[in-house]
Write a protein that holds these residues in place. Structure first.
Motif, PDB file in Angstrom:
ATOM      1  N   CYS A 164      70.047  20.823  55.983  1.00  7.07           N
ATOM      2  CA  CYS A 164      71.372  20.251  56.286  1.00  7.07           C
ATOM      3  C   CYS A 164      71.701  19.189  55.247  1.00  7.07           C
ATOM      4  O   CYS A 164      70.962  18.209  55.101  1.00  7.07           O
ATOM      5  N   ASP A 165      72.805  19.401  54.521  1.00  9.60           N
ATOM      6  CA  ASP A 165      73.211  18.425  53.502  1.00  9.60           C
ATOM      7  C   ASP A 165      74.285  17.515  54.099  1.00  9.60           C
ATOM      8  O   ASP A 165      75.403  17.955  54.322  1.00  9.60           O
ATOM      9  N   GLU A 166      73.914  16.281  54.326  1.00  7.39           N
ATOM     10  CA  GLU A 166      74.817  15.267  54.880  1.00  7.39           C
ATOM     11  C   GLU A 166      75.588  15.803  56.095  1.00  7.39           C
ATOM     12  O   GLU A 166      76.831  15.858  56.061  1.00  7.39           O
ATOM     13  N   PRO A 167      74.905  16.188  57.160  1.00  5.27           N
ATOM     14  CA  PRO A 167      75.612  16.799  58.297  1.00  5.27           C
ATOM     15  C   PRO A 167      76.610  15.865  58.969  1.00  5.27           C
ATOM     16  O   PRO A 167      77.622  16.321  59.498  1.00  5.27           O
ATOM     17  N   SER A 168      76.331  14.559  58.967  1.00  2.00           N
ATOM     18  CA  SER A 168      77.233  13.654  59.695  1.00  2.00           C
ATOM     19  C   SER A 168      78.178  12.887  58.774  1.00  2.00           C
ATOM     20  O   SER A 168      78.908  12.019  59.237  1.00  2.00           O
ATOM     21  N   ALA A 169      78.185  13.226  57.484  1.00  6.21           N
ATOM     22  CA  ALA A 169      79.070  12.510  56.547  1.00  6.21           C
ATOM     23  C   ALA A 169      80.531  12.751  56.898  1.00  6.21           C
ATOM     24  O   ALA A 169      80.941  13.890  57.137  1.00  6.21           O
ATOM     25  N   GLY A 170      81.284  11.693  56.960  1.00 11.04           N
ATOM     26  CA  GLY A 170      82.723  11.806  57.215  1.00 11.04           C
ATOM     27  C   GLY A 170      83.086  12.053  58.663  1.00 11.04           C
ATOM     28  O   GLY A 170      84.248  12.308  58.969  1.00 11.04           O
ATOM     29  N   LEU A 171      82.093  12.003  59.562  1.00 10.22           N
ATOM     30  CA  LEU A 171      82.399  12.234  60.974  1.00 10.22           C
ATOM     31  C   LEU A 171      82.396  10.910  61.733  1.00 10.22           C
ATOM     32  O   LEU A 171      81.718   9.958  61.346  1.00 10.22           O
ATOM     33  N   ASP A 172      83.143  10.893  62.842  1.00 16.31           N
ATOM     34  CA  ASP A 172      83.131   9.681  63.660  1.00 16.31           C
ATOM     35  C   ASP A 172      81.762   9.556  64.345  1.00 16.31           C
ATOM     36  O   ASP A 172      81.025  10.542  64.455  1.00 16.31           O
ATOM     37  N   PRO A 173      81.394   8.345  64.805  1.00 15.87           N
ATOM     38  CA  PRO A 173      80.039   8.145  65.336  1.00 15.87           C
ATOM     39  C   PRO A 173      79.697   9.080  66.496  1.00 15.87           C
ATOM     40  O   PRO A 173      78.555   9.552  66.599  1.00 15.87           O
ATOM     41  N   LEU A 174      80.683   9.378  67.361  1.00 22.08           N
ATOM     42  CA  LEU A 174      80.392  10.242  68.512  1.00 22.08           C
ATOM     43  C   LEU A 174      80.090  11.678  68.072  1.00 22.08           C
ATOM     44  O   LEU A 174      79.116  12.287  68.522  1.00 22.08           O
ATOM     45  N   THR A 175      80.938  12.188  67.161  1.00 24.13           N
ATOM     46  CA  THR A 175      80.709  13.550  66.665  1.00 24.13           C
ATOM     47  C   THR A 175      79.397  13.614  65.892  1.00 24.13           C
ATOM     48  O   THR A 175      78.636  14.580  66.017  1.00 24.13           O
ATOM     49  N   ALA A 176      79.139  12.556  65.088  1.00 27.90           N
ATOM     50  CA  ALA A 176      77.888  12.521  64.317  1.00 27.90           C
ATOM     51  C   ALA A 176      76.688  12.534  65.261  1.00 27.90           C
ATOM     52  O   ALA A 176      75.713  13.253  65.033  1.00 27.90           O
ATOM     53  N   ALA A 177      76.788  11.752  66.348  1.00 26.41           N
ATOM     54  CA  ALA A 177      75.683  11.698  67.313  1.00 26.41           C
ATOM     55  C   ALA A 177      75.475  13.053  67.982  1.00 26.41           C
ATOM     56  O   ALA A 177      74.332  13.485  68.188  1.00 26.41           O
ATOM     57  N   SER A 178      76.603  13.725  68.306  1.00 26.81           N
ATOM     58  CA  SER A 178      76.459  15.028  68.981  1.00 26.81           C
ATOM     59  C   SER A 178      75.842  16.064  68.035  1.00 26.81           C
ATOM     60  O   SER A 178      75.080  16.930  68.455  1.00 26.81           O
ATOM     61  N   LEU A 179      76.166  15.948  66.734  1.00 26.81           N
ATOM     62  CA  LEU A 179      75.559  16.854  65.757  1.00 26.81           C
ATOM     63  C   LEU A 179      74.059  16.581  65.623  1.00 26.81           C
ATOM     64  O   LEU A 179      73.249  17.512  65.507  1.00 26.81           O
ATOM     65  N   ASP A 180      73.707  15.300  65.679  1.00 26.85           N
ATOM     66  CA  ASP A 180      72.277  14.945  65.643  1.00 26.85           C
ATOM     67  C   ASP A 180      71.550  15.513  66.864  1.00 26.85           C
ATOM     68  O   ASP A 180      70.429  16.008  66.752  1.00 26.85           O
ATOM     69  N   GLU A 181      72.197  15.412  68.029  1.00 25.04           N
ATOM     70  CA  GLU A 181      71.593  15.955  69.255  1.00 25.04           C
ATOM     71  C   GLU A 181      71.361  17.455  69.108  1.00 25.04           C
ATOM     72  O   GLU A 181      70.349  17.996  69.542  1.00 25.04           O
ATOM     73  N   LEU A 182      72.329  18.080  68.473  1.00 24.11           N
ATOM     74  CA  LEU A 182      72.229  19.527  68.258  1.00 24.11           C
ATOM     75  C   LEU A 182      71.048  19.866  67.350  1.00 24.11           C
ATOM     76  O   LEU A 182      70.280  20.805  67.610  1.00 24.11           O
ATOM     77  N   ILE A 183      70.884  19.073  66.308  1.00 28.61           N
ATOM     78  CA  ILE A 183      69.758  19.286  65.382  1.00 28.61           C
ATOM     79  C   ILE A 183      68.426  19.094  66.124  1.00 28.61           C
ATOM     80  O   ILE A 183      67.487  19.874  65.957  1.00 28.61           O
ATOM     81  N   LEU A 184      68.395  18.071  66.987  1.00 28.86           N
ATOM     82  CA  LEU A 184      67.176  17.839  67.770  1.00 28.86           C
ATOM     83  C   LEU A 184      66.885  19.013  68.715  1.00 28.86           C
ATOM     84  O   LEU A 184      65.730  19.422  68.871  1.00 28.86           O
ATOM     85  N   SER A 185      67.958  19.543  69.342  1.00 35.32           N
ATOM     86  CA  SER A 185      67.739  20.648  70.273  1.00 35.32           C
ATOM     87  C   SER A 185      67.322  21.921  69.534  1.00 35.32           C
ATOM     88  O   SER A 185      66.558  22.726  70.049  1.00 35.32           O
ATOM     89  N   LEU A 186      67.803  22.095  68.289  1.00 32.28           N
ATOM     90  CA  LEU A 186      67.369  23.255  67.493  1.00 32.28           C
ATOM     91  C   LEU A 186      65.888  23.162  67.182  1.00 32.28           C
ATOM     92  O   LEU A 186      65.150  24.151  67.221  1.00 32.28           O
ATOM     93  N   LYS A 187      65.451  21.954  66.899  1.00 33.93           N
ATOM     94  CA  LYS A 187      64.028  21.742  66.619  1.00 33.93           C
ATOM     95  C   LYS A 187      63.199  22.039  67.872  1.00 33.93           C
ATOM     96  O   LYS A 187      62.181  22.736  67.813  1.00 33.93           O
ATOM     97  N   LYS A 188      63.687  21.537  69.012  1.00 37.07           N
ATOM     98  CA  LYS A 188      62.915  21.667  70.246  1.00 37.07           C
ATOM     99  C   LYS A 188      62.952  23.109  70.776  1.00 37.07           C
ATOM    100  O   LYS A 188      61.912  23.706  71.042  1.00 37.07           O
ATOM    101  N   GLN A 189      64.156  23.656  70.865  1.00 40.76           N
ATOM    102  CA  GLN A 189      64.295  24.972  71.507  1.00 40.76           C
ATOM    103  C   GLN A 189      63.912  26.121  70.586  1.00 40.76           C
ATOM    104  O   GLN A 189      63.322  27.099  71.026  1.00 40.76           O
ATOM    105  N   LEU A 190      64.262  26.004  69.317  1.00 41.38           N
ATOM    106  CA  LEU A 190      64.004  27.125  68.404  1.00 41.38           C
ATOM    107  C   LEU A 190      62.805  26.867  67.489  1.00 41.38           C
ATOM    108  O   LEU A 190      62.483  27.691  66.640  1.00 41.38           O
ATOM    109  N   LYS A 191      62.209  25.683  67.660  1.00 38.58           N
ATOM    110  CA  LYS A 191      61.008  25.311  66.880  1.00 38.58           C
ATOM    111  C   LYS A 191      61.239  25.427  65.369  1.00 38.58           C
ATOM    112  O   LYS A 191      60.396  25.913  64.615  1.00 38.58           O
TER     113      LYS A 191
END
Lengths: 245, 358
Positions: A164-191
């Motif tokens: 992921c190249d700068e996934p949260s660049a240019g996003l508001d803090p809430l959207t950036a946080a939700s994208l981070d949560e998504l990345i975490l869930s991809l790691k957890k659920q899809l290993k």
């Protein structure tokens, strides 16, 4: 544990300017590794060199123990099918809908029938919370939605490694946080093994298992976030100090 | 991957992923012709990915009409994958209904009407600001008129010269063969002068200007629209039409007749070479007949319609630019549309002029 990505003595140049100077690092499965550093330090260049979007001058890049520098397009294609990439701008194809954007890898790399492709696309869009945009075009989406659609495309073939190249660049803090949560869930659920390039401190604190700190093309630190904060390296201390709100 | 049905239980064994699913689907379909299982056993599934889960979902959707279908024997890891990738309970918006043939025709007509109305609105704004611009330079950058004259005019001269010369040469060559058959060699000068001044020079110049300058105008304005430069001008209380379009409009009004004149001269040279060399006309005869055959009406019509062509090209280019939607792809579409629409409009105008000024 064997490294999924092993980089040794990587040197990259733009003309006469050395942008990556003797980088050596191992990335292990199931971890989120964050490449960070100030603007222009070589983060995106490192990513592009690992994936051979730009050819490095010298060094070695191995995926699952296989050297990729020097592979021909077909051999490299076989490696790339197990890898997903979320570009900084999303890089969605503007002339086709989100559904079609996501279906491209499935149509071109698998022999799955349309009904199954349809189901997979819907699941992946649901995973990134973008079900409502399935038949829209990229131009009709906001920046955050484009990033999420691009993420759905990046994970559509269930890649083992996601860049992921700068996934949260240019996003508001809430959207950036939700994208981070998504990345975490991809790691957890899809290993997945995930490599993220960013300089957003909030993101780094949320997702990083390991960090690689670059400064003017040199790797100053490779280890855990806590380790970096305790390492006593002035540039890293300044980076975290200045970036703290 | 293997599968079998025993006691109404479908046993799936091995890897169920994007690579194996297409073959498994064929195998399972052949088994389902004869038996209807009520359970799928997953205890021997080693690998499962989103394609495998989509396959299981598809099976369940098809078979549940025959009765309840259960998944059994999946280990926690496989259960987690199913939970993550299952599409059974997802809700998605329906795809928009596609328009029928007549609806599409009606829609196109309405759209064409709206576009025509909007082009007329833009044209009125351009004419208004152009008229104001003659008396007041406020709202326009200094030197923009000269820059546009150079861009739209002098930089188009090399390509215009080359094409005009070739067209004049070809037209003269084709005509000379027929004229020589009747001994009417001298009429090559009349034919060249008439056709070039009244028809071909204005038309060929307009087509080159549409392809070269019209597309540049559309892409420039479209890019400005995409990058919010047009909005920035509005916020600075500047009219985008006056700031961006009017200098081009005024410049092309001046340079287009000059380009046409140049095209006529060069094409006459091209035609003259054939007349002198192939039909044995003297330079004096060719020039004298060419001048004598033309009337003031021909020249005024030629330059007059070239100005109308130029205005059409600028207004259509600007309109396509302002209407852009989306990003880089929208810019490309706007540019293409402007060239196609400009050439179409120019030919329609030419037909109208031909009808009225025979």
């Amino acid at each position: 544990m064997d490294a999924v990505i092993s980089i040794k003595n990587l040197i990259a140049k733009y003309g006469d300017i050395t942008v990556l100077d003797d980088i050596s690092v191992d990335i292990f499965p199931g971890e989120i590794t964050v490449i960070l550093g100030s603007s222009g330090c070589g983060k995106t260049t490192l990513l592009k060199n690992i994936l051979r979007l730009v050819e490095p001058v010298s060094g070695s890049v191995k995926f699952w123990g296989e050297e990729v520098l020097g592979l021909d397009d077909i051999q490299m294609g076989n490696i790339l099918r197990k890898i997903g990439m979320l570009f900084q701008s999303g890089a969605l194809l503007n002339s086709i809908s989100i559904y079609e954007n996501i279906s491209i890898p499935l149509e071109l790399h698998t022999k799955l029938p349309r009904t199954l492709i349809d189901r997979i696309i819907k699941v992946k869009l649901n995973l990134v919370n973008l079900s409502e945009a399935i038949y829209k075009f990229p131009s009709e989406l906001s920046g955050g939605m484009k990033k999420r659609a691009a993420l759905a495309r990046a994970i559509v073939l269930d890649p083992q490694i996601l860049f992921c190249d700068e996934p949260s660049a240019g996003l508001d803090p809430l959207t950036a946080a939700s994208l981070d949560e998504l990345i975490l869930s991809l790691k957890k659920q899809l290993k997945m093994t995930i490599v993220v390039v960013t300089h957003e401190l909030a993101s780094i604190h949320r997702i990083a298992d390991k960090i690689i700190f670059l400064e003017q093309g040199k790797m100053l630190f490779n280890g855990t976030l806590e380790g970096a904060q305790k390492a006593g390296i002035p540039q890293i201390d300044t980076f975290f100090k200045v970036g703290r709100f | 991957m293997s599968c079998r049905i025993v006691n109404n239980i479908l046993y799936l064994e091995g890897s169920l992923n994007a690579e194996t699913v297409p073959e498994t689907l064929i195998e399972v379909n052949s088994l389902l012709k004869y038996q209807n299982p009520n359970t799928i056993d997953l205890s021997n599934i080693i690998v499962l990915d989103s394609a495998g889960v989509a396959f299981l979902d598809e099976l369940q959707s098809r078979l549940t009409t025959e009765g309840i279908l259960l998944l059994q024997g999946a280990n926690p890891e496989i259960q987690e994958v199913i939970k993550t990738f299952s599409s059974l309970k997802l809700e998605f918006p329906a795809q928009e209904r596609k328009m029928g043939f007549f609806e599409k025709i009606g829609d196109s007509l309405v759209l064409a009407g709206q576009n025509f109305y909007n082009v007329m609105l833009l044209a009125s704004e351009v004419f208004y600001w152009a008229l104001i611009g003659i008396f007041s330079r406020k709202g326009q950058r200094k030197g923009s008129f000269a820059v546009q004259c150079s861009l739209l005019g002098s930089q188009a001269l090399p390509i215009l010269s080359l094409l005009s010369f070739i067209v004049g040469f070809i037209l003269s060559l084709q005509a000379s063969v027929q004229l020589a058959n009747f001994g009417a060699n001298v009429f090559i000068a009349d034919l060249m002068a008439f056709s070039m001044v009244r028809e071909i020079a204005p038309l060929i110049t307009a087509i080159i200007v549409a392809g070269r300058s019209g597309s540049a105008i559309a892409s420039e304005i479209a890019t400005m629209q995409v990058t919010e430069e047009i909005d920035a001008l509005k916020i600075m209380a500047l009219s985008p039409v006056r700031y961006v379009v009017v200098p081009k409009f005024l410049a092309i009004t001046v340079v287009m007749p000059i380009l046409v004149m140049f095209s006529i001269l060069v094409s006459e040279i091209g035609g003259g070479i054939i007349a002198i060399d192939y039909l044995d006309l003297s330079v004096y005869t060719f020039v004298q007949r060419s001048i004598n055959v033309l009337t003031l009406k021909d020249i005024v019509t030629s330059f007059g319609k070239s100005i109308i062509f130029a205005w059409t090209i600028v207004i259509i280019g600007a309109y396509c630019g302002f209407q852009v939607k989306g990003g880089a792809e929208g810019v490309g579409k706007a540019t293409t549309s402007s060239v196609v629409a400009s050439i179409f409009a120019v030919i329609i105008w030419d037909a109208i002029f031909s009808l009225f000024y025979l």
